[in-house]
Design a protein around this motif. Sequence first.
Motif, PDB file in Angstrom:
ATOM      1  N   ASP A   5       0.994  -1.143   0.095  1.00 23.48           N
ATOM      2  CA  ASP A   5       0.060  -0.026   0.068  1.00 23.48           C
ATOM      3  C   ASP A   5       0.901   1.377   0.053  1.00 23.48           C
ATOM      4  O   ASP A   5       0.378   2.213   0.597  1.00 23.48           O
ATOM      5  CB  ASP A   5      -0.897  -0.097   1.198  1.00 23.48           C
ATOM      6  CG  ASP A   5      -1.974   1.117   1.187  1.00 23.48           C
ATOM      7  OD1 ASP A   5      -2.435   1.407   0.096  1.00 23.48           O
ATOM      8  OD2 ASP A   5      -2.518   1.449   2.096  1.00 23.48           O
ATOM      9  N   GLN A  24      -7.212  -3.069  -3.762  1.00 24.46           N
ATOM     10  CA  GLN A  24      -6.695  -3.697  -4.512  1.00 24.46           C
ATOM     11  C   GLN A  24      -5.383  -4.258  -4.061  1.00 24.46           C
ATOM     12  O   GLN A  24      -4.811  -3.805  -3.341  1.00 24.46           O
ATOM     13  CB  GLN A  24      -6.379  -2.767  -5.856  1.00 24.46           C
ATOM     14  CG  GLN A  24      -7.467  -2.163  -6.562  1.00 24.46           C
ATOM     15  CD  GLN A  24      -8.175  -1.085  -5.919  1.00 24.46           C
ATOM     16  OE1 GLN A  24      -7.646  -0.466  -5.146  1.00 24.46           O
ATOM     17  NE2 GLN A  24      -9.379  -0.745  -6.218  1.00 24.46           N
ATOM     18  N   ASP A  42      -0.278   6.321 -14.917  1.00 28.29           N
ATOM     19  CA  ASP A  42      -0.908   5.079 -14.646  1.00 28.29           C
ATOM     20  C   ASP A  42      -1.694   4.667 -15.995  1.00 28.29           C
ATOM     21  O   ASP A  42      -2.209   5.659 -16.683  1.00 28.29           O
ATOM     22  CB  ASP A  42      -2.029   5.285 -13.493  1.00 28.29           C
ATOM     23  CG  ASP A  42      -2.702   4.472 -12.953  1.00 28.29           C
ATOM     24  OD1 ASP A  42      -2.051   3.254 -12.560  1.00 28.29           O
ATOM     25  OD2 ASP A  42      -3.739   4.638 -12.545  1.00 28.29           O
ATOM     26  N   THR A  70       1.480   1.392 -13.112  1.00 28.03           N
ATOM     27  CA  THR A  70       0.532   1.492 -12.366  1.00 28.03           C
ATOM     28  C   THR A  70       0.820   2.178 -11.067  1.00 28.03           C
ATOM     29  O   THR A  70       1.912   2.253 -10.514  1.00 28.03           O
ATOM     30  CB  THR A  70      -0.056   0.003 -11.801  1.00 28.03           C
ATOM     31  OG1 THR A  70      -1.130   0.146 -10.957  1.00 28.03           O
ATOM     32  CG2 THR A  70       1.036  -0.672 -11.146  1.00 28.03           C
ATOM     33  N   ARG A  72      -1.329   1.790  -8.350  1.00 27.67           N
ATOM     34  CA  ARG A  72      -1.954   1.187  -7.512  1.00 27.67           C
ATOM     35  C   ARG A  72      -1.560  -0.048  -7.053  1.00 27.67           C
ATOM     36  O   ARG A  72      -2.203  -0.936  -6.457  1.00 27.67           O
ATOM     37  CB  ARG A  72      -3.345   1.224  -7.692  1.00 27.67           C
ATOM     38  CG  ARG A  72      -3.873   0.571  -8.736  1.00 27.67           C
ATOM     39  CD  ARG A  72      -5.347   0.803  -9.222  1.00 27.67           C
ATOM     40  NE  ARG A  72      -5.910  -0.591  -9.481  1.00 27.67           N
ATOM     41  CZ  ARG A  72      -7.188  -0.718  -9.700  1.00 27.67           C
ATOM     42  NH1 ARG A  72      -8.110   0.352  -9.686  1.00 27.67           N
ATOM     43  NH2 ARG A  72      -7.571  -1.846  -9.977  1.00 27.67           N
ATOM     44  N   GLN A  74      -0.045  -2.925  -4.987  1.00 27.18           N
ATOM     45  CA  GLN A  74       0.274  -3.168  -3.547  1.00 27.18           C
ATOM     46  C   GLN A  74       1.327  -3.783  -3.030  1.00 27.18           C
ATOM     47  O   GLN A  74       2.120  -4.092  -2.301  1.00 27.18           O
ATOM     48  CB  GLN A  74      -1.133  -3.241  -2.630  1.00 27.18           C
ATOM     49  CG  GLN A  74      -2.120  -2.025  -2.592  1.00 27.18           C
ATOM     50  CD  GLN A  74      -3.478  -2.337  -1.678  1.00 27.18           C
ATOM     51  OE1 GLN A  74      -3.564  -3.358  -1.365  1.00 27.18           O
ATOM     52  NE2 GLN A  74      -4.185  -1.429  -1.561  1.00 27.18           N
TER      53      GLN A  74
END
Length: 170
Positions: A5, A24, A42, A70, A72, A74
């Motif tokens: 994260d 996600q 992104d 990306t 996002r 994690q």
Amino acid sequence: NLFIDNTYFCGTAAGAACTVTAGQADLSEMTQIIGEAEDYPDGTVVAVVADGIKAEKASKDNKNYLGIATDRGQFLGQNAVGLGQEAIDDSATGMPLKDFEKKWKVRRIAIAGYVKARVNNENGEVKAGDLIAVADEPGFAKKASAGDQVIGRARMSSASSTDLIEVVVG
């Protein structure tokens, strides 16, 4: 090292494991790029270059698909060792990912999961469920046609001639 994260490390010892149960959980790998991190927003589709180490925007000239840039991811594999001791130190001190990417000319490249992808209508409108492939336009994907290397599947439809939509890769 493994970032979870974008905020902390989760185990650096061999065999360490982590579990994330919210949000996600895309799998991405920190990858050296040609150019600046800001040039790979992104959803940018990327391809490996001839040296096999760095990546550039995928296009009609390089369709050696690697993954999708990306913001996002994690679960993040980050191999700072190849960048040298200063990068290892930056990584160990928990430098924010955006700062690390900018300084070291690297980008998080999604290799599995639900991620955003930049698509265009080069091969017709992309609809949910369509297979996607590398487009001729640098950094974009398109609706796949016969003979294309499939890189993922659209999870949503595109609303315009160029769009950022969710796809599944890996």
